[in-house]
Motif scaffolding. Structure first.
Motif, PDB file in Angstrom:
ATOM      1  N   ILE A   1      46.690  70.191  -5.663  1.00  0.00           N
ATOM      2  CA  ILE A   1      45.384  70.542  -5.078  1.00  0.00           C
ATOM      3  C   ILE A   1      45.198  69.668  -3.843  1.00  0.00           C
ATOM      4  N   LEU A   2      44.990  70.282  -2.706  1.00  0.00           N
ATOM      5  CA  LEU A   2      44.655  69.474  -1.526  1.00  0.00           C
ATOM      6  C   LEU A   2      43.137  69.342  -1.459  1.00  0.00           C
ATOM      7  N   VAL A   3      42.660  68.130  -1.484  1.00  0.00           N
ATOM      8  CA  VAL A   3      41.231  67.869  -1.301  1.00  0.00           C
ATOM      9  C   VAL A   3      41.062  67.312   0.097  1.00  0.00           C
ATOM     10  N   THR A   4      40.142  67.908   0.849  1.00  0.00           N
ATOM     11  CA  THR A   4      39.978  67.506   2.241  1.00  0.00           C
ATOM     12  C   THR A   4      38.523  67.673   2.675  1.00  0.00           C
ATOM     13  N   GLY A   5      38.232  67.176   3.877  1.00  0.00           N
ATOM     14  CA  GLY A   5      36.895  67.342   4.455  1.00  0.00           C
ATOM     15  C   GLY A   5      36.053  66.081   4.350  1.00  0.00           C
ATOM     16  N   PRO A   6      35.114  65.947   5.277  1.00  0.00           N
ATOM     17  CA  PRO A   6      34.332  64.710   5.364  1.00  0.00           C
ATOM     18  C   PRO A   6      33.369  64.472   4.203  1.00  0.00           C
ATOM     19  N   MET A   7      33.070  65.516   3.388  1.00  0.00           N
ATOM     20  CA  MET A   7      32.134  65.309   2.276  1.00  0.00           C
ATOM     21  C   MET A   7      32.861  65.187   0.929  1.00  0.00           C
ATOM     22  N   ALA A   8      34.195  65.173   0.976  1.00  0.00           N
ATOM     23  CA  ALA A   8      34.946  65.121  -0.289  1.00  0.00           C
ATOM     24  C   ALA A   8      34.747  63.798  -0.999  1.00  0.00           C
ATOM     25  N   ASP A   9      34.559  62.767  -0.222  1.00  0.00           N
ATOM     26  CA  ASP A   9      34.432  61.442  -0.847  1.00  0.00           C
ATOM     27  C   ASP A   9      33.398  60.630  -0.067  1.00  0.00           C
TER      28      ASP A   9
ATOM     29  N   ARG B   1      50.058  73.282   3.364  1.00  0.00           N
ATOM     30  CA  ARG B   1      51.244  74.133   3.113  1.00  0.00           C
ATOM     31  C   ARG B   1      51.927  73.743   1.808  1.00  0.00           C
ATOM     32  N   ARG B   2      51.863  72.471   1.496  1.00  0.00           N
ATOM     33  CA  ARG B   2      52.545  72.002   0.279  1.00  0.00           C
ATOM     34  C   ARG B   2      51.688  72.194  -0.979  1.00  0.00           C
ATOM     35  N   ALA B   3      50.417  72.522  -0.783  1.00  0.00           N
ATOM     36  CA  ALA B   3      49.501  72.623  -1.927  1.00  0.00           C
ATOM     37  C   ALA B   3      49.419  74.057  -2.445  1.00  0.00           C
ATOM     38  N   ASP B   4      48.883  74.198  -3.654  1.00  0.00           N
ATOM     39  CA  ASP B   4      48.649  75.542  -4.202  1.00  0.00           C
ATOM     40  C   ASP B   4      47.257  76.047  -3.842  1.00  0.00           C
ATOM     41  N   VAL B   5      46.345  75.116  -3.631  1.00  0.00           N
ATOM     42  CA  VAL B   5      44.986  75.501  -3.250  1.00  0.00           C
ATOM     43  C   VAL B   5      44.396  74.386  -2.397  1.00  0.00           C
ATOM     44  N   VAL B   6      43.527  74.788  -1.470  1.00  0.00           N
ATOM     45  CA  VAL B   6      42.884  73.826  -0.575  1.00  0.00           C
ATOM     46  C   VAL B   6      41.390  73.796  -0.890  1.00  0.00           C
TER      47      VAL B   6
ATOM     48  N   GLY C   1      47.982  79.359   5.124  1.00  0.00           N
ATOM     49  CA  GLY C   1      48.336  80.492   4.256  1.00  0.00           C
ATOM     50  C   GLY C   1      48.040  80.303   2.778  1.00  0.00           C
ATOM     51  N   LYS C   2      47.421  79.219   2.404  1.00  0.00           N
ATOM     52  CA  LYS C   2      47.091  78.990   0.994  1.00  0.00           C
ATOM     53  C   LYS C   2      45.608  79.307   0.750  1.00  0.00           C
ATOM     54  N   PRO C   3      45.237  79.588  -0.484  1.00  0.00           N
ATOM     55  CA  PRO C   3      43.811  79.861  -0.731  1.00  0.00           C
ATOM     56  C   PRO C   3      42.954  78.666  -0.332  1.00  0.00           C
ATOM     57  N   VAL C   4      41.895  78.969   0.386  1.00  0.00           N
ATOM     58  CA  VAL C   4      41.004  77.900   0.867  1.00  0.00           C
ATOM     59  C   VAL C   4      39.614  78.120   0.281  1.00  0.00           C
ATOM     60  N   VAL C   5      39.115  77.107  -0.405  1.00  0.00           N
ATOM     61  CA  VAL C   5      37.744  77.169  -0.926  1.00  0.00           C
ATOM     62  C   VAL C   5      36.917  76.123  -0.196  1.00  0.00           C
ATOM     63  N   ALA C   6      35.866  76.583   0.496  1.00  0.00           N
ATOM     64  CA  ALA C   6      34.992  75.643   1.214  1.00  0.00           C
ATOM     65  C   ALA C   6      33.756  75.373   0.363  1.00  0.00           C
ATOM     66  N   THR C   7      33.409  74.105   0.232  1.00  0.00           N
ATOM     67  CA  THR C   7      32.152  73.737  -0.424  1.00  0.00           C
ATOM     68  C   THR C   7      31.325  72.998   0.611  1.00  0.00           C
TER      69      THR C   7
END
Ligand code: BGC
Length: 747
Positions: free
Chosen positions: A405-413, A470-475, A512-518
């Motif tokens: 799982i790739l966790v990203t973005g300025p509000m992730a932590d 690219r290496r993750a299954d979901v973003v 190209g991987k599924p991206v879920v934005a919160t």
């Protein structure tokens, strides 16, 4: 009607059956309290009376205030949260001042005290007054545990302009939803009067503050009396009926009259029409600011105007303490006006049981902070407040099929920022961020690449994060705005995702991987341009201490999202103001073409003659009341129990709600009504009832909702509130833009 006094009786009954085990004191009957107030008042000097009307903000050493407290020159203190200091301040008042009148300690406990709940706009998205009431009770238990007996909440300002930073602090755009949340919060904070965990609510800001021109905080408003009465005042009236003990005047001037000097709203409406017998406090220096408004010459002048308009307590102008004595002696202010103000203040102190229990038990108070059941309620609130705006089928995620799982973005932590505005007392050390929650839940599976360190950061290349995607299954991208970008004095003219967040999301999608934005934010951002860059979007507002686990539970399907938009989401900021309960124009939009659909070369000079934007059309991005679920709900067989109702009748609408999908879920059923013809034009729809309904996958249930016809009353051309007979339409639907109406008449 005397609302607070009526509450005393019910409160007494509750006290009798109280099984909390806490030490409780009886407050006595209405007559007892009034006679205690009168007896005390009779012993007070003018200077002591005026002292009660003075509120100061704490800071620094106890000795800074000791003399003033001893001399009875301070009636209330805000912003002291150290229980040891609070006890010492109380001791000085109770033991060393001539009359021993305890202090009223106030604080902005807006969406939780230590345990931080979602911001009020997020709480409104739950459409769950019971849960909101429970949250307010928890806030009161924690805050009173440290000696705070008065919160400056709930904020009831209707807000229809997301540029206004304080939209975060209220329940959004709708009068009915706001009123239900108002009652819930008042009940939750105040609990059983005189119980040591009862915290006086302060309904604010009276009134119209949310209609600031241009969405710039503190700005002027120009609301007509009819708009005030039909849209802005009802939540306050509901809160007064629910027993709210105090009220705060607002900063704005409406139609030229600053609220802190507005006799019409403070006397005619609040006292005379609604029978409010609580305490009216100014906002912070709002009395002094009447000078900047150009409504008074100096502090003496504005103190005179405020007290004569009906203000009881001065927050931080020091106009009362400095000038009221002189104003009384000169005859500009009658002593009876002062007496009335002091009565209103003392009544609250007696009702809270402060005379019997001025001190807080420091150890017992410390033990309730961040209690497990408080954190649990905060998590549930965050779960119910999250709104699913888009889902191409990627959610809920199936953990068994995901290795990385790739966790990203300025509000992730962002442990401080996910708490949102007005969370002074929430310790970020207790915050569980999405990153932490996901790491704990999926050890070894989470890769964290922030992409952007903070929301405003500008970056043009995202090679590192795209490679990780690219290496993750979901973003999982956690975007939005930090706490500091909303709240008081934090208005924005551009409400797109700030900084390079849209670019980050687009770059992630390119992997190209599924991206879920919160999205965590203090307002409904204009996220239309970001929707194509993700496969699903969850909108959580600032979710508070337990936001991380709540969001993880939704993303991975333990919880089916049920939040609904408490405010219209716009395509572009240029659509402001756009809200669902607008009036109908004489030329309603009728599907005319937009600029992009027109062949300009054909020489067409007119594109239509209805009400819409050529570039952005007539509709918002998401209407009020909108939110998806992992299942689908269907409404059918909607029918009314009569064709015609008397004005004093009650309608019952019956319908079938079906859960047609594969998940158990909760639908927020909404009932809207339109009054077809009135003595003045009426909104195209108004929310009149809502209810959360849980249905198992595949379940259908016949439901009914009752609405008293009196709920359809409004202030018409003659300025009198009544139901006007005629034709009505009613919708039962899952948002404000869906469904087919059924018709009825009122005789
Ligand atoms: C805000 C109020 C708040 C008060 C006390 C003011 O600036 O407008 O909402 O209760 O400060 O902190």
């Amino acid at each position: 009607m005397n609302n607070i006094r009526n509450l005393i009786l019910s409160s007494l009954l509750l006290l009798l059956v109280s099984c909390s085990g806490q030490k409780v004191s009886t407050v006595g009957s209405t007559a007892d309290i009034e006679s205690r107030v009168d007896r005390l008042l009779a012993r007070m000097t003018l200077s002591e009376k005026i002292g009660q009307m003075n509120q100061v903000s704490a800071g620094g050493e106890i000795s800074n205030y000791a003399d003033a407290l001893r001399e009875g020159k301070i009636g209330s203190m805000l912003n002291e949260v150290d229980p040891v200091k609070i006890n010492e301040y109380q001791r000085i008042c109770v033991e060393e001042s001539r009359l021993g009148i305890p202090l009223l300690i106030g604080r902005d406990v807006i969406h939780g005290f230590h345990t931080v709940f979602p911001i009020p706009l997020g709480l409104a998205a739950t459409f769950d007054p019971e849960l909101v009431e429970a949250g307010a009770r928890i806030a009161a238990v924690e805050a009173t545990g440290q000696g705070i007996r008065w919160t400056f909440s709930p904020m009831l300002d209707i807000a229809r302009d997301p540029r206004w930073g304080r939209m975060a602090e209220g329940s959004g755009e709708d009068t009915y939803l706001d009123a239900r949340m108002a009652e819930a919060m008042v009940r939750g904070y105040q609990g059983s009067l005189s119980d040591p965990t009862s915290m006086a609510a302060c309904i604010k800001h009276f009134v119209g503050y949310g209609a600031a021109e241009g969405g710039r905080d503190y700005n002027s408003t120009f609301l007509t009396e009819r708009q005030l009465r039909n849209v802005y005042l009802p939540p306050f009236e509901a809160a007064v009926k629910a027993g709210a003990m105090t009220l705060m005047t607002s900063f704005n001037d409406n139609d030229g009259v600053p609220s802190t000097g507005n006799t019409f709203i403070l006397k005619d409406v609040l006292r005379d029409e609604w029978g409010f017998d609580g305490l009216v406090v100014t906002d912070w220096n709002s009395m002094g600011e009447m000078i900047a408004h150009g409504f008074g010459t100096d502090h003496k002048d504005v103190a005179c105007k405020a007290v004569n308009a009906g203000v009881d307590m001065d927050m931080m102008t020091f106009g009362f303490i400095s000038h009221l004595e002189e104003l009384v002696r000169s005859g500009a202010v009658k002593e009876s006006v002062i007496d009335q103000a002091v009565r209103n203040i003392l009544r609250v102190k007696f009702l809270l049981g402060l005379f019997e229990n001025p001190y807080v038990d420091v150890e017992a108070g410390a033990s309730v902070q961040y209690a497990a059941e408080h954190l649990d309620a905060a998590r549930r609130s965050a779960e119910e407040s999250a709104i699913l705006l888009k889902n191409d089928g990627v959610l809920p995620l199936n953990a068994d099929r995901i290795r990385t799982i790739l966790v990203t973005g300025p509000m992730a932590d962002a442990p401080h920022d996910q708490l949102g505005t007005w969370s002074f007392d929430g310790d970020k050390g207790h915050t569980v961020t999405p990153l932490r929650a996901l790491q704990e839940r999926f050890p070894g599976k989470v890769v964290y690449v922030p992409g952007l360190a903070y929301s405003r950061e500008k970056r043009s290349r995202f090679d590192d994060v795209v490679a990780a995607a690219r290496r993750a299954d979901v973003v999982l991208a956690f975007l939005g705005e930090e706490a500091i970008l909303s709240g008081e004095a934090h208005s924005l003219a551009d409400i797109n995702l700030i900084g390079s967040q849209s670019e980050l999301l687009a770059a992630l999608k390119s992997a190209g991987k599924p991206v879920v934005a919160t999205v965590m934010a203090g307002r409904p951002l204009t996220i239309g341009r970001d929707l194509p860059s993700c496969d699903a979007m969850l909108y959580s507002f600032h979710p508070g201490t337990m936001g991380g686990p709540a969001l993880a539970n939704i993303l991975f399907g333990d919880v089916n999202p049920s939040g609904k938009t408490p405010v219209t989401f716009l395509r572009t900021v240029g659509q402001v103001p756009m809200y669902y309960s607008h009036n109908m124009t004489g030329r309603p939009y009728n599907g005319e073409k937009m600029l992009s659909e027109i062949d300009m070369e054909a020489g067409q000079t007119s594109l239509g003659n209805t009400s819409y934007y050529l570039d952005y059309g007539a509709y918002p991005l998401f209407p009020f009341g909108y939110g998806l679920s992992y299942t689908t709900f269907r409404y059918s067989d909607i029918s009314l129990d009569a064709e015609t109702y008397p004005a004093d009748g009650t309608l019952t609408v019956t319908f079938t709600l079906s859960n047609d999908g594969n998940f158990d879920g909760t639908e927020v059923v909404q009932v809207y009504v339109r009054d077809r013809v009135g003595s003045v034009t009426r909104p195209v729809k108004e929310l009149k009832a809502f209810e959360r309904v849980n249905l198992k996958a595949g379940e259908s249930r016949s439901l009914s909702v009752r609405i008293p016809i009196a709920e359809l009353a409004f202030f018409g051309l003659d300025g009198v509130k009544k139901v006007e007979p005629g034709d009505f339409q009613l919708w039962v639907a899952g948002d404000s833009a869906s469904g087919e109406p059924v018709s009825f008449k009122v005789q």
